[in-house]
Scaffold this motif. Structure first.
Motif, PDB file in Angstrom:
ATOM      1  N   LEU A 115       0.821  -1.212   0.000  1.00 15.23           N
ATOM      2  CA  LEU A 115       0.000   0.000   0.000  1.00 15.23           C
ATOM      3  C   LEU A 115       0.857   1.266   0.000  1.00 15.23           C
ATOM      4  O   LEU A 115       1.752   1.421   0.830  1.00 15.23           O
ATOM      5  N   LYS A 116       0.558   2.166  -0.947  1.00 13.55           N
ATOM      6  CA  LYS A 116       1.279   3.436  -1.041  1.00 13.55           C
ATOM      7  C   LYS A 116       0.387   4.646  -0.762  1.00 13.55           C
ATOM      8  O   LYS A 116       0.874   5.669  -0.296  1.00 13.55           O
ATOM      9  N   VAL A 117      -0.902   4.500  -1.061  1.00 12.96           N
ATOM     10  CA  VAL A 117      -1.832   5.626  -0.904  1.00 12.96           C
ATOM     11  C   VAL A 117      -3.076   5.150  -0.166  1.00 12.96           C
ATOM     12  O   VAL A 117      -3.699   4.160  -0.565  1.00 12.96           O
ATOM     13  N   LEU A 118      -3.435   5.846   0.924  1.00  9.72           N
ATOM     14  CA  LEU A 118      -4.622   5.489   1.708  1.00  9.72           C
ATOM     15  C   LEU A 118      -5.418   6.740   2.060  1.00  9.72           C
ATOM     16  O   LEU A 118      -4.898   7.665   2.682  1.00  9.72           O
ATOM     17  N   VAL A 140       1.316   8.320   0.986  1.00  4.77           N
ATOM     18  CA  VAL A 140       0.268   9.341   1.106  1.00  4.77           C
ATOM     19  C   VAL A 140      -0.820   8.813   2.043  1.00  4.77           C
ATOM     20  O   VAL A 140      -1.345   7.720   1.830  1.00  4.77           O
ATOM     21  N   LEU A 141      -1.150   9.602   3.074  1.00  3.02           N
ATOM     22  CA  LEU A 141      -2.167   9.198   4.042  1.00  3.02           C
ATOM     23  C   LEU A 141      -3.052  10.384   4.389  1.00  3.02           C
ATOM     24  O   LEU A 141      -2.576  11.421   4.843  1.00  3.02           O
ATOM     25  N   SER A 142      -4.358  10.223   4.152  1.00  2.08           N
ATOM     26  CA  SER A 142      -5.316  11.268   4.530  1.00  2.08           C
ATOM     27  C   SER A 142      -6.292  10.722   5.552  1.00  2.08           C
ATOM     28  O   SER A 142      -7.030   9.772   5.287  1.00  2.08           O
ATOM     29  N   ARG A 162       5.256  10.717   2.751  1.00  2.81           N
ATOM     30  CA  ARG A 162       5.612  12.039   2.241  1.00  2.81           C
ATOM     31  C   ARG A 162       4.502  13.066   2.467  1.00  2.81           C
ATOM     32  O   ARG A 162       4.775  14.244   2.657  1.00  2.81           O
ATOM     33  N   LYS A 163       3.256  12.602   2.414  1.00  2.34           N
ATOM     34  CA  LYS A 163       2.131  13.531   2.541  1.00  2.34           C
ATOM     35  C   LYS A 163       1.150  13.000   3.599  1.00  2.34           C
ATOM     36  O   LYS A 163       0.661  11.875   3.485  1.00  2.34           O
ATOM     37  N   LEU A 164       0.872  13.855   4.585  1.00  4.34           N
ATOM     38  CA  LEU A 164       0.015  13.466   5.702  1.00  4.34           C
ATOM     39  C   LEU A 164      -1.006  14.563   5.963  1.00  4.34           C
ATOM     40  O   LEU A 164      -0.652  15.708   6.240  1.00  4.34           O
ATOM     41  N   ASN A 165      -2.291  14.204   5.873  1.00  4.33           N
ATOM     42  CA  ASN A 165      -3.372  15.160   6.116  1.00  4.33           C
ATOM     43  C   ASN A 165      -4.151  14.723   7.355  1.00  4.33           C
ATOM     44  O   ASN A 165      -4.828  13.696   7.352  1.00  4.33           O
ATOM     45  N   PHE A 186       4.661  17.329   3.015  1.00  2.00           N
ATOM     46  CA  PHE A 186       3.354  17.964   3.141  1.00  2.00           C
ATOM     47  C   PHE A 186       2.738  17.526   4.467  1.00  2.00           C
ATOM     48  O   PHE A 186       2.584  16.331   4.718  1.00  2.00           O
ATOM     49  N   LEU A 187       2.369  18.499   5.307  1.00  2.00           N
ATOM     50  CA  LEU A 187       1.739  18.201   6.591  1.00  2.00           C
ATOM     51  C   LEU A 187       0.606  19.197   6.833  1.00  2.00           C
ATOM     52  O   LEU A 187       0.837  20.398   6.920  1.00  2.00           O
ATOM     53  N   HIS A 188      -0.614  18.663   6.919  1.00  2.00           N
ATOM     54  CA  HIS A 188      -1.802  19.504   7.108  1.00  2.00           C
ATOM     55  C   HIS A 188      -2.436  19.166   8.463  1.00  2.00           C
ATOM     56  O   HIS A 188      -2.910  18.063   8.687  1.00  2.00           O
ATOM     57  N   LEU A 189      -2.421  20.155   9.356  1.00  2.00           N
ATOM     58  CA  LEU A 189      -3.012  20.004  10.691  1.00  2.00           C
ATOM     59  C   LEU A 189      -4.029  21.108  10.959  1.00  2.00           C
ATOM     60  O   LEU A 189      -4.320  21.428  12.108  1.00  2.00           O
TER      61      LEU A 189
END
Length: 298
Positions: A115-118, A140-142, A162-165, A186-189
């Protein structure tokens, strides 16, 4: 005669079914006697299956036998649970569970080693299983728009992330495990309940986009100024009154940004103490010059 009558009845039943409410794609396939694998689409990169917006409250059993599938979209249904059988789809690279009613994820998600994108955004999660950290290839994890307030410490093992939302959740502080994710860019909090940003933020040396808008943050840490890769820093709609003198070191910030989609420094929607509001109106170069001079005279 009896056989002919039976066939006519069967045809009339089929016509009645087809005139009724439109059947979900998989039920339609099975009714026509088609193999469920016929639902799979073979693209250039992935073998995919999309069951988006099918009104599902549970997943069809045949799904867990489609071992070839690499990209699975179950988003925008009314799914309440994902069964442990998910672990059988060990070739999955992309999994979209967004827009459902999930309260938890099965521990067997850790079996999805490719798994690469969830995406599990817009659900009802209160926690994330520690086993997710076994998905070492995850990039990538959202988890946005849930009810999560903490992450398992095992998340430190997600070294490829690399990308966490994590926006629109219930975090009061940034989970410590995040500071170990050195590959994050990328980090969205945004839209949480953060009151501060720990000095450990400096360990995210590859961070390019950092969003913490709409929280309760009172100040930005000095260590944030040492992340030279930052191109977008959004700290709008907080309680920030002063700015760190070393902010001018963030040379990849190109402007004072007003549009949420723009790169640059988003800071104007804060109760900045004077003379900062006037300085900020002059643009980023004026602000950086002010902060540099202020530091030299202190």
């Amino acid at each position: 005669m009896g056989a002919e009558h039976s066939k006519n009845e069967e045809r009339r039943s089929m016509v009645f079914l087809r005139k009724g409410p439109k059947l979900p794609a998989w039920e339609d396939a099975l009714l026509a006697g088609r193999e469920p694998k016929s639902l799979l689409k073979r693209g250039l990169r992935y073998v995919s299956l999309s069951l988006i917006m099918k009104g599902m409250t549970s997943t069809p059993d045949f799904l867990w036998g489609l071992h070839e599938v690499q990209k699975l979209n179950l988003s925008r249904n009314q799914l309440v649970v994902i069964p442990p059988s998910l672990g059988k789809l060990d070739r999955l690279v992309v999994l979209n569970l967004g827009g459902n009613c999930l309260k938890c994820l099965p521990k067997e998600i850790g079996l999805l080693r490719n798994l690469k994108v969830l995406f599990v955004n817009m659900n009802c999660l209160k926690e994330v299983p520690a086993e997710l950290s076994l998905c070492r290839k995850l990039e990538v994890l959202s988890l946005s728009h849930n009810c999560i307030s903490q992450l398992p410490l095992s998340f430190t093992d997600l070294t490829s992330l690399r990308k966490l939302n994590l926006s629109n959740n219930r975090f009061v502080q940034i989970p410590l495990c995040i500071f170990a994710l050195r590959s994050l860019d990328f980090l969205h909090l945004g839209s949480n309940k953060l009151e501060n940003i720990a000095e450990s933020i400096q360990y995210l040396v590859n961070l390019q986009i950092f969003i913490v808008e709409n929280n309760n943050i009172r100040s930005l840490p000095r260590s944030l100024c040492y992340i030279s890769t930052l191109e977008l820093l959004n700290a709008d709609y907080n309680a920030i009154q002063t700015l760190p003198d070393d902010l001018y070191l963030l040379r990849r910030l190109r402007r004072i940004a007003w549009n949420p989609m723009d790169k640059g420094l988003h800071i104007v929607h804060n109760p900045l103490s004077r003379p900062l509001p006037e300085v900020v109106e002059g643009g980023l170069d004026v602000l950086f010059s002010y902060l540099r001079d202020k530091k030299e005279h202190n």
